[in-house]
Scaffold this motif. Structure first.
Motif, short mmCIF file in Angstrom:
data_model
loop_
_atom_site.label_atom_id
_atom_site.label_comp_id
_atom_site.label_asym_id
_atom_site.label_seq_id
_atom_site.Cartn_x
_atom_site.Cartn_y
_atom_site.Cartn_z
N THR A 113 -66.11 2.37 20.22
CA THR A 113 -66.84 2.23 21.48
C THR A 113 -66.59 0.86 22.10
O THR A 113 -65.87 0.02 21.54
N THR A 114 -67.23 0.63 23.25
CA THR A 114 -67.06 -0.65 23.94
C THR A 114 -67.56 -1.82 23.09
O THR A 114 -67.16 -2.96 23.31
N LEU A 115 -68.43 -1.55 22.13
CA LEU A 115 -68.89 -2.61 21.22
C LEU A 115 -67.76 -3.16 20.36
O LEU A 115 -67.84 -4.29 19.87
N ASN A 116 -66.71 -2.35 20.19
CA ASN A 116 -65.56 -2.78 19.39
C ASN A 116 -64.52 -3.54 20.20
O ASN A 116 -63.55 -4.03 19.65
N PHE A 117 -64.72 -3.61 21.54
CA PHE A 117 -63.71 -4.23 22.39
C PHE A 117 -63.95 -5.74 22.45
O PHE A 117 -65.02 -6.20 22.84
N PRO A 118 -62.97 -6.55 22.09
CA PRO A 118 -63.12 -8.00 22.18
C PRO A 118 -62.83 -8.50 23.59
O PRO A 118 -62.44 -7.73 24.46
N LYS A 119 -63.06 -9.78 23.79
CA LYS A 119 -62.64 -10.40 25.05
C LYS A 119 -61.14 -10.22 25.20
O LYS A 119 -60.37 -10.39 24.26
N GLU A 120 -60.72 -9.84 26.42
CA GLU A 120 -59.32 -9.50 26.61
C GLU A 120 -58.46 -10.76 26.77
O GLU A 120 -58.31 -11.31 27.85
N ASP A 121 -57.91 -11.22 25.65
CA ASP A 121 -56.88 -12.24 25.69
C ASP A 121 -55.83 -11.85 24.67
O ASP A 121 -56.02 -10.97 23.83
N ASN A 124 -56.82 -11.86 20.83
CA ASN A 124 -57.77 -10.82 20.45
C ASN A 124 -57.17 -9.43 20.51
O ASN A 124 -57.43 -8.60 19.64
N VAL A 125 -56.37 -9.16 21.54
CA VAL A 125 -55.74 -7.85 21.67
C VAL A 125 -54.77 -7.62 20.51
O VAL A 125 -54.73 -6.53 19.93
N ARG A 126 -53.99 -8.63 20.15
CA ARG A 126 -53.05 -8.49 19.04
C ARG A 126 -53.79 -8.23 17.74
O ARG A 126 -53.39 -7.37 16.94
N ARG A 127 -54.90 -8.95 17.54
CA ARG A 127 -55.68 -8.75 16.32
C ARG A 127 -56.28 -7.35 16.29
O ARG A 127 -56.27 -6.68 15.25
N LEU A 128 -56.80 -6.90 17.45
CA LEU A 128 -57.41 -5.58 17.51
C LEU A 128 -56.37 -4.48 17.27
O LEU A 128 -56.64 -3.50 16.57
N ARG A 129 -55.17 -4.66 17.80
CA ARG A 129 -54.11 -3.67 17.58
C ARG A 129 -53.76 -3.57 16.10
O ARG A 129 -53.63 -2.46 15.56
N MET A 156 -61.40 -0.45 27.92
CA MET A 156 -60.69 -1.00 26.78
C MET A 156 -59.60 -1.98 27.25
O MET A 156 -58.97 -1.77 28.28
N PRO A 157 -59.36 -3.07 26.51
CA PRO A 157 -58.30 -4.00 26.89
C PRO A 157 -56.94 -3.31 26.95
O PRO A 157 -56.62 -2.45 26.11
N ASP A 229 -56.55 -0.43 35.37
CA ASP A 229 -56.88 -1.24 34.20
C ASP A 229 -57.58 -0.40 33.14
O ASP A 229 -58.40 0.47 33.44
N GLY A 230 -57.25 -0.70 31.90
CA GLY A 230 -57.86 0.03 30.79
C GLY A 230 -56.88 0.26 29.66
O GLY A 230 -55.75 -0.25 29.68
#
Length: 317
Positions: A113-121, A124-129, A156-157, A229-230
């Motif tokens: 969910t959106t709670l799992n989305f980090p700040k889009e940088d 953070n995106v690389r870590r989330l991927r 989502m980022p 975006d998304g």
């Protein structure tokens, strides 16, 4: 024991799983047909009883899931597009209820969910991927019939979902693990405006709502997700056609809102509404006309059933 005794005990266990709520949780869930058997007739009944104005969902979704689980060629990926309140999250829960014995409580159902989305940088995106890839691989290693649900991917980022692309390809295995039985669901508000525009044009040409097909929306929904975006912006999930179905949820009309109200009253059990109360609830819903013609009837609910359900609870005390 004789083979007949084993068969008899297996039959008793299968009946107990269906008849006694919580027994699967008590003994521990396993990735076996007893816990992951899809009941298409029950899903159809659930959609008929609780989902209103979405004939395309009823027409395509149960059959697609049934055919996938019967003979999976690749992981099944479905994107649910449409305005707020039209039933996307509800349908995702209804699917889990009829694919897994424990429904949404199953350890093989995973919601993002959106709670799992980090700040889009970039960091953070690389870590989330990386985390997302490991998360999917780890869970599918426990059960190949796992289900992953990504809610509100329009928030989502950009780039996160690229990591799941290899799991959606027509590969037999990745790293020794078979992903063909896995199901990926995505919900998004992307495409809401094109859905409304297509419906408006269809009505202007004298068409009936139920004459619309998923094919009428497929290309515009993919384009909406790709160009905005998304999570699917500029995504290879779109360019490589890895999403099996872009399923539109249509704007809900006044008649569908009335059906929502009746269903909510039945759900509460000890409540009845007079005609005056029904009209009062209907007035709590914000409506709009398709297009920019302010003289047109304001036929469509801006937030689907959400406002109606709140108003029913207020009327019923």
């Amino acid at each position: 024991m004789s083979p007949n005794i084993y068969t008899y005990l297996a039959l008793i266990w299968a009946v107990a799983l269906q008849a006694v709520p919580g027994i699967a949780w008590f003994f521990g869930e396993t990735c076996s047909p007893e816990y992951t058997a899809f009941n298409v007739s029950r899903l159809n009944k659930g959609l008929d009883a609780h989902l209103f104005g979405q004939h395309l969902v009823q027409q395509y979704l149960p059959k697609l899931i049934k055919n996938h689980l019967k003979s999976p060629q690749k992981a099944l990926t479905i994107a649910l597009h449409g305005p707020t309140g039209t039933g996307k999250t509800f349908v995702s829960k209804l699917i889990t209820d009829h694919v897994f014995q424990l429904g949404d409580r199953s350890s093989y159902v995973h919601r993002f969910t959106t709670l799992n989305f980090p700040k889009e940088d970039e960091v953070n995106v690389r870590r989330l991927r990386n985390n997302l890839k490991s998360w999917i691989m780890g869970n599918v290693s426990r059960c190949g019939a796992s289900m992953f649900i990504f809610e509100e991917i329009d928030k989502m980022p950009h780039g996160v979902l690229e990591e799941i692309a290899p799991f959606l390809e027509h590969y037999g295995q990745i790293g020794g693990q078979d992903y063909r039985r896995t199901i990926f669901l995505m919900t998004t508000n992307h495409g809401s405006k094109p859905i409304s525009n297509i419906l408006r044009k269809h009505y202007d040409n004298g068409g009936a709502r139920r004459d619309l097909t998923a094919k009428d929306f497929d290309s515009v929904l993919g384009a909406a997700a790709f160009n905005n975006d998304g999570g699917l912006k500029n995504s290879r999930l779109i360019t490589k056609a890895l999403i099996d179905l872009h399923l539109p949820f249509l704007p809900m009309e006044r008649e569908h809102v009335k059906q929502c109200i009746s269903a909510q009253v039945s759900k509460l059990g000890d409540c009845t509404l007079s005609e005056a109360q029904m009209n009062s609830v209907m007035k709590e819903v914000h409506y709009y006309a398709l297009g920019n013609d302010s003289t047109s009837d304001q036929l469509f609910s801006r937030f689907g059933c959400k406002q109606a359900e709140v108003a029913v609870k207020a009327e019923c005390g």
